[in-house]
Design a protein around this motif. Structure first.
Motif, mmCIF file in Angstrom:
data_model
loop_
_atom_site.group_PDB
_atom_site.id
_atom_site.type_symbol
_atom_site.label_atom_id
_atom_site.label_comp_id
_atom_site.label_asym_id
_atom_site.label_seq_id
_atom_site.Cartn_x
_atom_site.Cartn_y
_atom_site.Cartn_z
ATOM 1 N N VAL A 131 0.876 -1.163 0.000
ATOM 2 C CA VAL A 131 0.000 0.000 0.000
ATOM 3 C C VAL A 131 0.913 1.212 0.000
ATOM 4 C CG1 VAL A 131 -1.629 1.289 1.427
ATOM 5 C CG2 VAL A 131 -1.729 -1.199 1.386
ATOM 6 N N VAL A 132 0.500 2.282 -0.681
ATOM 7 C CA VAL A 132 1.317 3.495 -0.663
ATOM 8 C C VAL A 132 0.747 4.491 0.341
ATOM 9 C CG1 VAL A 132 2.056 5.509 -2.008
ATOM 10 C CG2 VAL A 132 2.159 3.218 -3.015
ATOM 11 N N ALA A 133 1.603 4.954 1.255
ATOM 12 C CA ALA A 133 1.224 6.027 2.173
ATOM 13 C C ALA A 133 1.738 7.328 1.577
ATOM 14 C CB ALA A 133 1.829 5.787 3.551
ATOM 15 N N ALA A 134 0.831 8.152 1.035
ATOM 16 C CA ALA A 134 1.232 9.451 0.477
ATOM 17 C C ALA A 134 1.292 10.423 1.651
ATOM 18 C CB ALA A 134 0.245 9.901 -0.582
ATOM 19 N N ASN A 135 2.486 10.553 2.208
ATOM 20 C CA ASN A 135 2.657 11.207 3.511
ATOM 21 C C ASN A 135 2.795 12.732 3.397
ATOM 22 O OD1 ASN A 135 3.052 11.314 6.314
ATOM 23 N ND2 ASN A 135 5.275 11.151 6.093
ATOM 24 N N LYS A 136 2.613 13.388 4.506
ATOM 25 C CA LYS A 136 2.811 14.834 4.688
ATOM 26 C C LYS A 136 1.739 15.683 4.002
ATOM 27 C CE LYS A 136 7.831 14.169 5.134
ATOM 28 N NZ LYS A 136 9.160 14.779 5.137
ATOM 29 N N VAL A 137 0.502 15.163 3.929
ATOM 30 C CA VAL A 137 -0.569 15.977 3.325
ATOM 31 C C VAL A 137 -0.772 17.286 4.096
ATOM 32 C CG1 VAL A 137 -1.861 14.046 2.310
ATOM 33 C CG2 VAL A 137 -2.449 14.834 4.602
ATOM 34 N N ASP A 138 -0.390 17.292 5.379
ATOM 35 C CA ASP A 138 -0.570 18.509 6.193
ATOM 36 C C ASP A 138 0.274 19.680 5.699
ATOM 37 O OD1 ASP A 138 1.981 18.615 8.410
ATOM 38 O OD2 ASP A 138 1.637 16.734 7.379
#
Ligand code: GDP
Length: 457
Positions: A131-138
């Motif tokens: 699964v891909v965690a597309a991080n740092k959306v914040d």
């Protein structure tokens, strides 16, 4: 629809976290552990050696409306605590990867980077679902946090500007996955997570989207464990050594992830060793105590048995020659000799080809030793000796016996020079290379050889 007939045979899936440096692997693991702990009573997490176990009821507490625990036969998820594709690709179970599934962390602003590509290659080669965690959306300009909301709803609630910015970055990642040969989409549009890679936008910093990630991981694991794993969690224990460590009061111990069966105190086990497999009897199985108790009591708690999947420290005589990355097998139902042969066969798969002349290679685990050997073979650098462990006086003595000047070298991957070897190295005509990146280590050595040859002309 859930088929409950195999409920007893599904064990906790082992999850690894990979991704480019600074994309947020460590933060994500910390956040998963932290929010599981604050979920509290529901079961909290169990501390392990080298792994963190999050039980199903804790996950469902964290995931709220996203998850219906009765849909799952899985007891929870076991996260390997050391992030990075190095630990993923070099930790094995029966020749495959130790981790059953993986989370690939990608910084949503940064997209694919060299180590992302490397991780993808490894996942493809090992056939590991991920699964891909597309991080740092914040970090999206104008991002407006929506506490406790599923990430899809949070994204809908953003300003038009934040939304389009984030969309652009997410579609870039989906496009890069597609270039790498994977069909991917935002996770709520994915039906079958084995066919299509789910992308979960999230923030390891604020925790937004993390429950969504856990939900997707549960869905993917449930499917995968049912189809791929014929696991008998009551059989003789099988595991992989993460680390060999001296522990006060116990001598040499091995931190182990048990991926199949049960290990009990008093069991006879066979552990992969430097020279021969080690046959020994378990004196104690140890788990770390909850942090709050450590100050007043001993650091470890003795347990009678552990069932897969779990991390545990094994204390037993003669473990000082054990190798990180080597198999651990409980002897039960079979003879010691049969199990020794099995361990030997498994180790033989990782055997490194050596020559009469060449460099000395030291690495931290068997798997990384194999990776080093492959890289050196590709670079056509012969190997005189290859072993797991820190660099000892003996290694320097061996390197000195190399009969070509350019080969009098030791290549150390993720290992240290032992203190008692420092003066030997100073007095020897041996060059030491140390690095935590394999290709850099090989490049440094090649450059040194080139310079030496040039100087001789
Ligand atoms: P690793 O090298 O992949 O383990 O990355 P780290 O977890 O060490 O994170 C690298 C840096 O990014 C650290 O300064 C983190 O605080 C920061 N970071 C990680 N996740 C997030 C996130 O979701 N949002 C923000 N704003 N910063 C993050």
């Amino acid at each position: 629809m859930t088929d409950h007939t195999h409920a007893d045979t599904l064990r906790t899936p082992i999850v690894a976290v990979l991704g480019h440096v600074d994309h947020g692997k460590t933060s994500l693991l910390d956040t998963i552990r932290g929010s599981a702990v604050s979920e509290g009573e529901a079961g909290a997490i169990t501390q392990h050696i080298g792994a963190t176990d999050i039980p199903l009821d804790t996950i469902s507490g964290m995931a709220g409306e996203l998850i219906d625990p009765s849909d799952f036969d899985l007891p929870g998820l076991l996260f390997i605590d050391t992030p990075g594709h190095h630990s993923f690709s070099t930790l094995r179970a029966r020749g495959g990867a130790l981790a059953d599934i993986a989370v690939l962390v990608v910084d949503v602003n940064d997209g694919f980077q060299p180590q992302t590509e490397e991780a993808i290659d490894i996942l493809r080669r090992t056939g590991t679902p991920f699964v891909v965690a597309a991080n740092k959306v914040d970090t999206t300009p104008g991002w407006n946090p929506q506490d406790g909301e599923p990430i899809q709803r949070s994204m809908d609630a953003q300003s038009e500007r934040a939304k389009s910015m984030l969309d652009e970055n997410l579609y870039e990642i989906i496009g890069q996955l597609s270039d790498a040969g994977f069909s991917a989409d935002l996770y709520w549009r994915v039906q079958d997570f084995q066919k299509n890679i789910g992308v979960v936008p999230l923030s390891a910093l604020t925790g937004e989207g993390v429950p969504d990630l856990l939900t997707v991981l549960m869905g993917l694991s449930q499917r995968f464990m049912k189809e791929e794993m014929a696991i008998d969690v009551t059989g003789p224990g099988e595991g992989t050594v993460l680390e060999v460590k001296d522990e006060r009061g116990f001598g040499a111990t091995v931190d182990t992830v048990v991926y199949d069966g049960v290990i009990r105190n008093g069991d006879t086990v066979v552990v992969g060793g430097q020279d021969e497999p080690i046959v020994t009897e378990i004196r104690a199985l140890l788990r770390p105590r909850p942090l709050a108790e450590i100050r007043t009591e001993k650091e470890f708690e003795k347990v009678g048995e552990v069932a897969a999947a779990a991390g545990v420290k094994i204390a037993a005589p003669d473990l000082d020659q054990a190798m990180a990355g080597a198999p651990v097998r409980v002897v039960r139902d079979r003879t010691v000799d049969q199990v020794v042969e099995e361990v030997k066969a498994e180790l033989a798969e990782i055997e490194v080809e050596t020559a009469d002349n060449g460099v000395v290679v030291k690495a931290d685990t068997l798997g990384s030793l194999e990776a080093m050997a492959n890289a050196l073979r590709e670079a056509e650098v012969p190997i005189l000796r290859a072993e797991v462990g820190d660099i000892a006086p003996r290694d320097i003595a061996v390197a000195e016996t190399a009969n070509q000047d350019e080969h009098k070298a030791i290549l150390g991957f993720n290992v240290d020079l032992l203190q008692n070897a420092e003066s030997d190295l100073e007095n020897a005509d041996v060059k030491l290379f140390k690095n935590e990146v394999i290709y850099q280590l090989v490049e440094d050595y090649e450059r040194y050889v080139e310079e030496k040859q040039r100087a001789q002309q």
